[in-house]
Design a protein around this motif. Structure first.
Motif, PDB file in Angstrom:
ATOM      1  N   VAL A  12       0.650  -1.485  -0.404  1.00  0.00           N
ATOM      2  CA  VAL A  12      -0.064  -0.032  -0.504  1.00  0.00           C
ATOM      3  C   VAL A  12       0.945   1.099   0.105  1.00  0.00           C
ATOM      4  O   VAL A  12       2.169   1.157   0.778  1.00  0.00           O
ATOM      5  N   GLN A  13       0.519   2.141  -0.328  1.00  0.00           N
ATOM      6  CA  GLN A  13       1.080   3.335  -0.655  1.00  0.00           C
ATOM      7  C   GLN A  13       0.536   4.339   0.863  1.00  0.00           C
ATOM      8  O   GLN A  13      -0.299   4.194   1.330  1.00  0.00           O
ATOM      9  N   PRO A  14       2.020   5.039   1.059  1.00  0.00           N
ATOM     10  CA  PRO A  14       1.668   5.950   1.961  1.00  0.00           C
ATOM     11  C   PRO A  14       0.462   6.838   2.584  1.00  0.00           C
ATOM     12  O   PRO A  14       0.040   7.077   1.376  1.00  0.00           O
ATOM     13  N   GLY A  15      -0.497   6.374   3.329  1.00  0.00           N
ATOM     14  CA  GLY A  15      -1.629   7.107   3.355  1.00  0.00           C
ATOM     15  C   GLY A  15      -2.486   6.287   3.341  1.00  0.00           C
ATOM     16  O   GLY A  15      -3.788   6.782   4.039  1.00  0.00           O
ATOM     17  N   GLY A  16      -2.424   5.620   2.946  1.00  0.00           N
ATOM     18  CA  GLY A  16      -3.173   4.378   2.444  1.00  0.00           C
ATOM     19  C   GLY A  16      -3.402   3.397   4.380  1.00  0.00           C
ATOM     20  O   GLY A  16      -3.403   4.179   4.739  1.00  0.00           O
ATOM     21  N   SER A  17      -4.872   2.734   3.488  1.00  0.00           N
ATOM     22  CA  SER A  17      -5.368   1.823   4.587  1.00  0.00           C
ATOM     23  C   SER A  17      -5.617   0.042   4.357  1.00  0.00           C
ATOM     24  O   SER A  17      -5.839  -0.194   2.628  1.00  0.00           O
ATOM     25  N   LEU A  18      -5.250  -0.460   5.018  1.00  0.00           N
ATOM     26  CA  LEU A  18      -5.625  -1.821   4.896  1.00  0.00           C
ATOM     27  C   LEU A  18      -6.300  -2.325   6.505  1.00  0.00           C
ATOM     28  O   LEU A  18      -6.203  -1.565   7.849  1.00  0.00           O
ATOM     29  N   ARG A  19      -7.168  -3.450   5.750  1.00  0.00           N
ATOM     30  CA  ARG A  19      -7.521  -3.991   7.096  1.00  0.00           C
ATOM     31  C   ARG A  19      -6.987  -5.606   7.122  1.00  0.00           C
ATOM     32  O   ARG A  19      -7.178  -6.180   6.371  1.00  0.00           O
ATOM     33  N   LEU A  20      -6.738  -5.637   8.939  1.00  0.00           N
ATOM     34  CA  LEU A  20      -5.817  -7.247   8.805  1.00  0.00           C
ATOM     35  C   LEU A  20      -7.007  -8.301   9.204  1.00  0.00           C
ATOM     36  O   LEU A  20      -7.909  -7.422  10.248  1.00  0.00           O
ATOM     37  N   SER A  21      -7.170  -9.548   9.355  1.00  0.00           N
ATOM     38  CA  SER A  21      -8.556 -10.110   9.528  1.00  0.00           C
ATOM     39  C   SER A  21      -7.658 -11.182  10.522  1.00  0.00           C
ATOM     40  O   SER A  21      -6.256 -12.052  10.023  1.00  0.00           O
ATOM     41  N   CYS A  22      -7.148 -12.096  11.706  1.00  0.00           N
ATOM     42  CA  CYS A  22      -7.156 -13.046  11.964  1.00  0.00           C
ATOM     43  C   CYS A  22      -8.533 -13.826  12.384  1.00  0.00           C
ATOM     44  O   CYS A  22      -9.249 -13.847  13.727  1.00  0.00           O
ATOM     45  N   GLU A  23      -8.462 -15.236  11.705  1.00  0.00           N
ATOM     46  CA  GLU A  23      -9.644 -16.108  12.057  1.00  0.00           C
ATOM     47  C   GLU A  23      -8.888 -17.306  13.393  1.00  0.00           C
ATOM     48  O   GLU A  23      -8.166 -17.966  12.552  1.00  0.00           O
ATOM     49  N   SER A  24      -9.843 -17.343  14.454  1.00  0.00           N
ATOM     50  CA  SER A  24      -8.814 -18.046  14.801  1.00  0.00           C
ATOM     51  C   SER A  24      -9.535 -19.612  15.520  1.00  0.00           C
ATOM     52  O   SER A  24     -11.100 -19.321  15.338  1.00  0.00           O
ATOM     53  N   GLY A  66      -4.689   6.756  17.022  1.00  0.00           N
ATOM     54  CA  GLY A  66      -5.491   7.682  16.656  1.00  0.00           C
ATOM     55  C   GLY A  66      -5.201   7.121  14.555  1.00  0.00           C
ATOM     56  O   GLY A  66      -5.995   7.870  13.991  1.00  0.00           O
ATOM     57  N   ARG A  67      -4.305   6.064  14.380  1.00  0.00           N
ATOM     58  CA  ARG A  67      -4.365   5.797  13.168  1.00  0.00           C
ATOM     59  C   ARG A  67      -4.848   4.075  13.192  1.00  0.00           C
ATOM     60  O   ARG A  67      -5.547   3.838  11.889  1.00  0.00           O
ATOM     61  N   PHE A  68      -4.786   3.169  14.252  1.00  0.00           N
ATOM     62  CA  PHE A  68      -4.953   1.635  14.355  1.00  0.00           C
ATOM     63  C   PHE A  68      -6.019   1.625  14.995  1.00  0.00           C
ATOM     64  O   PHE A  68      -6.390   2.471  15.995  1.00  0.00           O
ATOM     65  N   THR A  69      -7.353   0.669  14.240  1.00  0.00           N
ATOM     66  CA  THR A  69      -8.231   0.289  15.277  1.00  0.00           C
ATOM     67  C   THR A  69      -7.976  -1.246  14.954  1.00  0.00           C
ATOM     68  O   THR A  69      -8.880  -2.004  14.444  1.00  0.00           O
ATOM     69  N   ILE A  70      -7.752  -1.884  16.764  1.00  0.00           N
ATOM     70  CA  ILE A  70      -8.174  -3.293  16.843  1.00  0.00           C
ATOM     71  C   ILE A  70      -9.947  -3.674  17.092  1.00  0.00           C
ATOM     72  O   ILE A  70     -10.583  -2.952  18.218  1.00  0.00           O
ATOM     73  N   SER A  71     -10.655  -4.604  16.596  1.00  0.00           N
ATOM     74  CA  SER A  71     -11.928  -5.267  17.207  1.00  0.00           C
ATOM     75  C   SER A  71     -11.720  -6.145  17.209  1.00  0.00           C
ATOM     76  O   SER A  71     -11.024  -6.758  16.476  1.00  0.00           O
ATOM     77  N   ARG A  72     -12.905  -6.851  17.465  1.00  0.00           N
ATOM     78  CA  ARG A  72     -13.203  -8.330  17.479  1.00  0.00           C
ATOM     79  C   ARG A  72     -14.587  -8.590  17.287  1.00  0.00           C
ATOM     80  O   ARG A  72     -15.880  -7.661  17.900  1.00  0.00           O
ATOM     81  N   ASP A  73     -15.022 -10.109  16.906  1.00  0.00           N
ATOM     82  CA  ASP A  73     -16.641 -10.718  16.713  1.00  0.00           C
ATOM     83  C   ASP A  73     -16.332 -12.254  16.586  1.00  0.00           C
ATOM     84  O   ASP A  73     -15.479 -13.205  16.908  1.00  0.00           O
ATOM     85  N   ASN A  74     -16.750 -12.009  18.202  1.00  0.00           N
ATOM     86  CA  ASN A  74     -16.525 -13.589  19.021  1.00  0.00           C
ATOM     87  C   ASN A  74     -17.444 -14.580  18.422  1.00  0.00           C
ATOM     88  O   ASN A  74     -17.199 -15.743  18.349  1.00  0.00           O
ATOM     89  N   ALA A  75     -18.874 -13.946  17.485  1.00  0.00           N
ATOM     90  CA  ALA A  75     -19.090 -14.682  16.424  1.00  0.00           C
ATOM     91  C   ALA A  75     -18.753 -15.357  15.138  1.00  0.00           C
ATOM     92  O   ALA A  75     -18.822 -16.642  15.608  1.00  0.00           O
ATOM     93  N   LYS A  76     -17.719 -14.895  14.805  1.00  0.00           N
ATOM     94  CA  LYS A  76     -17.215 -15.866  13.759  1.00  0.00           C
ATOM     95  C   LYS A  76     -15.046 -15.901  14.526  1.00  0.00           C
ATOM     96  O   LYS A  76     -14.652 -16.280  13.549  1.00  0.00           O
ATOM     97  N   VAL A  79     -10.406 -11.512  14.843  1.00  0.00           N
ATOM     98  CA  VAL A  79      -9.921 -10.182  15.729  1.00  0.00           C
ATOM     99  C   VAL A  79      -9.811  -9.788  14.327  1.00  0.00           C
ATOM    100  O   VAL A  79      -8.838  -9.962  12.877  1.00  0.00           O
ATOM    101  N   TYR A  80      -9.648  -8.722  14.453  1.00  0.00           N
ATOM    102  CA  TYR A  80      -8.923  -7.211  12.981  1.00  0.00           C
ATOM    103  C   TYR A  80      -8.404  -6.641  13.903  1.00  0.00           C
ATOM    104  O   TYR A  80      -8.497  -5.947  14.436  1.00  0.00           O
ATOM    105  N   LEU A  81      -7.522  -5.854  12.499  1.00  0.00           N
ATOM    106  CA  LEU A  81      -7.022  -4.377  12.490  1.00  0.00           C
ATOM    107  C   LEU A  81      -7.054  -3.207  11.826  1.00  0.00           C
ATOM    108  O   LEU A  81      -6.459  -3.911  10.818  1.00  0.00           O
ATOM    109  N   GLN A  82      -7.881  -2.285  11.915  1.00  0.00           N
ATOM    110  CA  GLN A  82      -7.960  -1.510  10.528  1.00  0.00           C
ATOM    111  C   GLN A  82      -6.520  -0.546  11.078  1.00  0.00           C
ATOM    112  O   GLN A  82      -6.339   0.297  11.776  1.00  0.00           O
ATOM    113  N   MET A  83      -5.935  -0.326  10.025  1.00  0.00           N
ATOM    114  CA  MET A  83      -4.623   0.795   9.876  1.00  0.00           C
ATOM    115  C   MET A  83      -5.270   1.615   9.213  1.00  0.00           C
ATOM    116  O   MET A  83      -5.031   1.507   7.822  1.00  0.00           O
ATOM    117  N   ASN A  84      -4.960   2.541   9.138  1.00  0.00           N
ATOM    118  CA  ASN A  84      -5.122   4.171   8.898  1.00  0.00           C
ATOM    119  C   ASN A  84      -4.099   4.649   8.047  1.00  0.00           C
ATOM    120  O   ASN A  84      -3.502   4.462   9.613  1.00  0.00           O
TER     121      ASN A  84
END
Length: 116
Positions: A12-24, A66-76, A79-84
């Protein structure tokens, strides 16, 4: 056996975004805090973000606040990491982590490259 399937990395270019997922699997996901770590070339692995099992409280490394956000979906069991606003210095292999009854467990990692 604890297992992780990480995805979402890429170039990704500087300033861009990615969303990481981790299925456990292999453990009761909902009762454990989950974390993302990263390791840049030539550097030690560092903690990026943590989310608690109860209440979903989050904690971040100063470098990503202020740039990254971690979240989780216990039903799935995911865990996610939104990186902006990604920076070149965010380039690293990102790992999912849990410290469960079986001890510390890590995913195989997903590579994030920030470059123009």
């Amino acid at each position: 056996q604890v297992q992780f399937v990480e995805s979402g990395g890429g170039l990704v270019q500087p300033g861009g975004s990615l969303r990481l997922s981790c299925e456990s699997s292999g453990f009761i996901f909902s009762i454990y805090d989950m974390s993302w770590y990263r390791q840049a070339p030539g550097k030690e692995r560092e903690l990026v973000a943590t989310i608690t099992s109860v209440g979903g409280r989050t904690n971040y490394a100063d470098s990503v606040k202020g740039r990254f956000t971690i979240s989780r979906d216990n039903a799935k069991n995911t865990v996610y990491l939104q990186m902006n606003s990604l920076k070149v210095e965010d380039t690293a292999v990102y790992y999912c982590h849990v410290n469960s009854r079986w001890g510390n467990s890590w995913g195989k990692g997903t590579l994030v490259t920030v470059s123009s």
